[in-house]
Scaffold this active site. Structure first.
Site, mmCIF file in Angstrom:
data_model
loop_
_atom_site.group_PDB
_atom_site.id
_atom_site.type_symbol
_atom_site.label_atom_id
_atom_site.label_comp_id
_atom_site.label_asym_id
_atom_site.label_seq_id
_atom_site.Cartn_x
_atom_site.Cartn_y
_atom_site.Cartn_z
ATOM 1 N N ASN A 69 0.876 -1.167 0.000
ATOM 2 C CA ASN A 69 0.000 0.000 0.000
ATOM 3 C C ASN A 69 0.912 1.215 0.000
ATOM 4 O O ASN A 69 1.506 1.546 1.019
ATOM 5 C CB ASN A 69 -0.907 -0.026 1.242
ATOM 6 N N TRP A 70 1.040 1.805 -1.160
ATOM 7 C CA TRP A 70 1.969 2.944 -1.284
ATOM 8 C C TRP A 70 1.453 4.190 -0.577
ATOM 9 O O TRP A 70 2.205 5.133 -0.366
ATOM 10 C CB TRP A 70 2.220 3.264 -2.766
ATOM 11 N N LYS A 71 0.162 4.235 -0.279
ATOM 12 C CA LYS A 71 -0.455 5.423 0.331
ATOM 13 C C LYS A 71 -0.195 6.647 -0.562
ATOM 14 O O LYS A 71 -0.144 6.504 -1.785
ATOM 15 C CB LYS A 71 0.056 5.615 1.772
ATOM 16 N N HIS A 127 -9.379 1.463 4.814
ATOM 17 C CA HIS A 127 -8.119 1.672 5.537
ATOM 18 C C HIS A 127 -8.376 2.614 6.716
ATOM 19 O O HIS A 127 -9.165 3.558 6.606
ATOM 20 C CB HIS A 127 -7.057 2.248 4.598
ATOM 21 N N GLU A 172 -6.739 4.987 7.786
ATOM 22 C CA GLU A 172 -6.479 6.395 7.456
ATOM 23 C C GLU A 172 -7.696 7.020 6.771
ATOM 24 O O GLU A 172 -7.983 8.202 6.964
ATOM 25 C CB GLU A 172 -5.205 6.492 6.587
ATOM 26 N N GLU A 183 -5.392 -4.638 10.540
ATOM 27 C CA GLU A 183 -4.350 -3.631 10.746
ATOM 28 C C GLU A 183 -4.618 -2.885 12.050
ATOM 29 O O GLU A 183 -5.389 -1.915 12.054
ATOM 30 C CB GLU A 183 -4.332 -2.632 9.584
ATOM 31 N N GLY A 193 2.776 2.267 10.835
ATOM 32 C CA GLY A 193 3.767 3.329 10.692
ATOM 33 C C GLY A 193 4.491 3.675 11.981
ATOM 34 O O GLY A 193 5.176 4.694 12.054
ATOM 35 N N SER A 216 3.489 -2.128 10.406
ATOM 36 C CA SER A 216 4.936 -2.281 10.619
ATOM 37 C C SER A 216 5.423 -3.688 10.301
ATOM 38 O O SER A 216 6.311 -4.222 10.977
ATOM 39 C CB SER A 216 5.322 -1.862 12.042
ATOM 40 N N GLY A 233 2.874 -1.185 4.250
ATOM 41 C CA GLY A 233 2.975 0.240 3.934
ATOM 42 C C GLY A 233 4.407 0.623 3.598
ATOM 43 O O GLY A 233 4.905 0.365 2.502
ATOM 44 N N GLY A 234 5.108 1.187 4.571
ATOM 45 C CA GLY A 234 6.454 1.727 4.360
ATOM 46 C C GLY A 234 7.399 0.770 3.649
ATOM 47 O O GLY A 234 8.140 1.179 2.739
#
Ligand code: 13P
Length: 251
Positions: A9-11, A96, A98, A168, A174, A214, A235-236
Site C-alpha cells: 500500500n503505497w499510500k 483503511h 487512514e 491492521e 507506521g 509495521s 505500507g512503508g
C-alpha cells in the site's frame, strides 16, 4: 484453500515517475521468480493506468487504494469503482484506518464502496483494526466485530468469497510497534471464527486474512508462520523494491 497474499500500500507516496521506477524494479526482481503468494501493489489513482499496463503479464496485480461510495455522477473529485476497473486494476483497498480516521468513512460508506467494488469486478482488500485506546481497554474484538458487521456481513456468501481482509491494528501502522505474531494470530483466529459463524466454516477457511502494521522483511516470516495469517498489507516497506521482495520471499 485460501491464497497467501503480499500486498503493498503505497499510500500518498511517489510521483508517477517515481512509481513507474519502483514498479519496474519490482517487476524485474520478480521476472524469473514464481512467488509462493499472490503479489499486489496498491497505488494512487493517478498511477493506475500506467502501472497496470507496465505490470500486465507479470505476477504482480494492481490495486487502487480507495474508490467512491457512489456509482457515477456529480461527485467532483471522486473516482468510481467502474473507473478503477477500467484502468486494469484488479483489487481495491477499502476501509483503511487512514480513510476512516482522516476522511470520516463510516461503516455505511464502506458498505457502499464494497458493494460497488464487487459489482464492478474488483476484489476488495477490506481493512479492519482497533485503535491503541481500544486495545488498552481490551475491547479490540468488539471493535473488529462491529466493523465486520457494519460493512460486510450484509454480503451474500458468494459476494463475501471475493473479499480479502486485512487486520491492521492502528497502533501498529507506521509506528514500528508491530503486533506480536501471537497477537496477530489471536485476532485472525477470532475473525475467522466470526466468518464461520456467519457464512460457515468452508467460507471462513477460504478467506485470506492479511496482517498490516509495521510488517517488514525482518518480521514477515514469523508473522506469516502463524496458521491464520495469510500474508501482509505492507505500507512503508513496500516503497523499497528489495525489501518488498524480501517480504514476498518470506513465503
Ligand atoms: P506500515 O507498514 O507503514 O506500518 O503501514 C501499514 C499499512 O497501513 C498498510 O495498509
Amino acid at each position: 484453500m485460501r491464497k497467501n497474499i503480499v500486498a503493498g500500500n503505497w499510500k500518498m507516496n511517489k510521483t508517477l515517475q517515481e512509481g513507474v521506477e519502483l514498479a519496474t524494479e519490482l517487476r524485474d526482481l520478480l521476472s524469473n521468480v514464481k512467488p509462493n503468494c499472490e503479489v499486489v501493489i496498491g497505488v494512487p489513482f493517478t498511477h493506475l493506468v500506467t502501472v497496470s499496463a507496465l505490470l500486465h503479464g507479470s505476477v504482480i496485480a494492481v490495486a487502487a487504494e480507495n474508490c467512491a461510495d457512489k456509482a457515477s455522477g456529480a461527485y467532483t473529485g471522486e473516482v468510481s469503482a467502474a473507473m478503477v476497473k477500467s484502468t486494469g486494476a484488479e483489487y481495491c483497498i477499502i476501509g483503511h484506518s487512514e480513510r476512516r480516521l482522516y476522511y470520516g468513512e463510516t461503516y455505511a460508506i464502506l458498505k457502499e464502496k464494497t458493494l460497488l467494488a464487487l459489482n464492478n469486478g474488483l476484489k476488495p482488500i477490506f481493512c479492519i483494526g482497533e485503535l491503541k485506546e481500544e486495545r488498552e481497554a481490551g475491547c479490540q474484538n468488539d471493535v473488529v466485530k462491529a466493523q465486520l458487521e457494519g460493512s460486510l456481513f450484509n454480503l451474500t456468501e458468494d459476494e463475501f468469497t471475493q473479499i480479502a481482509l486485512a487486520y491492521e491494528p492502528v497502533w501498529a501502522i507506521g509506528t514500528g510497534l508491530t503486533a506480536t505474531s501471537d497477537q496477530a494470530q489471536a485476532m485472525h483466529a477470532f475473525i475467522r471464527q466470526l466468518i464461520a459463524e456467519k457464512y460457515g466454516q468452508p467460507t471462513a477457511d477460504n478467506t485470506s486474512i492479511l496482517y498490516g502494521g509495521s510488517c517488514n522483511a525482518g518480521n514477515a516470516k514469523e508473522l506469516f508462520s502463524k496458521p491464520d495469517v495469510d500474508g501482509g498489507l505492507i505500507g512503508g516497506a513496500s516503497l523499497k523494491s528489495q525489501e518488498f521482495k524480501a517480504i514476498i520471499d518470506a513465503f
